[in-house]
Enzyme design. Structure first.
Site, PDB file in Angstrom:
ATOM      1  N   HIS A  89       0.816  -1.224   0.000  1.00  0.00           N
ATOM      2  CA  HIS A  89       0.000   0.000   0.000  1.00  0.00           C
ATOM      3  C   HIS A  89       0.849   1.273   0.000  1.00  0.00           C
ATOM      4  CE1 HIS A  89       0.383  -0.133   4.537  1.00  0.00           C
ATOM      5  NE2 HIS A  89       0.409   1.179   4.366  1.00  0.00           N
TER       6      HIS A  89
ATOM      7  N   ASP B  69      -0.065  -7.503   1.369  1.00  0.00           N
ATOM      8  CA  ASP B  69       0.408  -6.128   1.577  1.00  0.00           C
ATOM      9  C   ASP B  69       1.935  -6.073   1.614  1.00  0.00           C
ATOM     10  OD1 ASP B  69       0.198  -3.404   1.846  1.00  0.00           O
ATOM     11  OD2 ASP B  69      -0.054  -3.438   4.022  1.00  0.00           O
TER      12      ASP B  69
ATOM     13  N   SER C  33       4.641   2.417   7.992  1.00  0.00           N
ATOM     14  CA  SER C  33       4.269   1.264   7.167  1.00  0.00           C
ATOM     15  C   SER C  33       5.416   0.836   6.271  1.00  0.00           C
ATOM     16  CB  SER C  33       3.065   1.607   6.291  1.00  0.00           C
ATOM     17  OG  SER C  33       1.901   1.735   7.063  1.00  0.00           O
TER      18      SER C  33
END
Length: 349
Positions: free
Chosen positions: A76, A112, A186
């Site tokens: 992402h 992801d 992230s």
């Protein structure tokens, strides 16, 4: 107790990842078109104005796993950030502020995870650890780029392992930690005290958008084989049988069927001519076990099916009309999410 010596060795391998994006948005239609007021709002168009382009960006973290420039991050982090967006470029910035344009080697939205490559040599890098040996209460260290603040280090403990967050799919098993993880973390690494990567920081639970001490990392045991598959040019494949799941069995139904609470899931629909239909599974069946593994709230049918190897046969234990029976299903390869969205609705496996 200090993490300073360990952090000094690890920080240079943690990188900043940014993207430049073009976002194309359709202007709203002119509600006054065809009236005397239409020209006042002419820029809005009649049936819909001309598309408007604007620039966008995203920011995240990553880490080097080889001296020749392979970088791990979240999918992402490098994905379009809005409807109508296109990623034009990905930039990896090292701790010494050197910038490199990155190429995507592999990207998988279901897990992801993504693997990038930059054209460089002699780079600092970190190694994978064994997340299977991690225990609740172990110390962990997270390094990343929250809000663009490079090289930020936080520490905490493992709060839970194999945490189910409810996102579904083959990889809904996370390491939960209270180490501070925020926007921009992230894709960054979670280290054990040996300095090895045991997780890829992925998401947080927050009602405000900020850290409240509940963060999640993809375990190295999950991430490493996927990343190695990308690195060797392989393709990620998951099991698929062609059903729509109707949900778990409630307590009353479980008692009536004589199965444990939070056990089993209902089949709402079977895809005609799909693997499940060919194997004899029917709508209304309650699947209780797959290859001897119990279907439960923490080990869902989606999770178990996704982790079946395509091309193999799987044994499904079901309740049909309250009576136990067994069906054998030849597992197929799960289509892309785009293909599924075009053909089916609901939670499909």
């Amino acid at each position: 107790m200090s993490f300073a010596d360990m952090v000094a060795k690890l920080q240079p391998a943690v990188v900043n990842i940014s993207t430049k994006q073009t976002i194309v948005q359709q202007q709203p239609a002119n509600p006054f078109s065809g009236t005397p007021f239409g020209e006042l709002f002419g820029g809005m168009g009649g049936q819909g104005g001309a598309p408007v382009k604007r620039e966008g960006a995203s920011l995240g973290s990553g880490f080097l796993i080889s001296p020749d420039g392979y970088v791990v991050t979240n999918a992402h982090v490098i994905s379009p950030g809005a409807r109508g967006a296109t990623v034009n470029s990905i930039t990896v910035t090292l701790s010494n502020n050197k910038e490199y344009t990155a190429k995507v080697i592999g990207q998988d939205t279901a897990s992801d995870l993504a693997l990038l490559k930059i054209d460089a040599a002699g780079l600092p890098y970190v190694k994978w650890g064994d997340s299977a040996q991690s225990r609740v209460g172990d110390w962990v260290v997270a390094i990343g780029e929250p809000f663009g603040l490079g090289g930020t280090v936080t520490a905490g403990i493992i709060s839970a392992i194999n945490r189910v967050t409810g996102q579904g799919g083959a990889y809904d098993r996370f390491i939960q930690t209270d180490a501070s993880i925020n926007q921009g973390n992230s894709g960054g690494p979670m280290f054990d005290l040996n300095g090895n990567v045991i997780g890829v920081n992925s998401q947080i639970f927050s009602q405000s958008g900020g850290n409240i001490g509940i963060g999640f990392a993809i375990p190295a045991a999950v991430a490493k084989p996927i990343i190695e598959t990308f690195r060797t040019g392989g393709k990620i494949s998951r099991g698929y049988i062609g059903v729509t799941i109707g949900g778990g069995v409630d307590d009353d139904a479980a008692a009536a069927l004589g199965i444990p609470k939070n056990s089993g899931e209902l089949i709402a629909r079977v895809e005609p001519a799909g693997p499940a239909a060919k194997g004899g599974l029917r709508a209304g069946d309650v699947v209780t076990k797959i290859n001897g593994q119990q279907v439960s709230k923490d080990q869902t049918l989606t999770y178990l099916v996704s982790n079946l190897k395509p091309g193999t046969n799987a044994r499904f234990e079901v309740l049909r009309g309250g009576q136990p029976t067994t069906v054998n299903i030849a597992v197929a390869t799960r289509p892309s999410e785009e293909q599924l969205a075009q053909t089916l609705q609901g939670q499909d496996d």
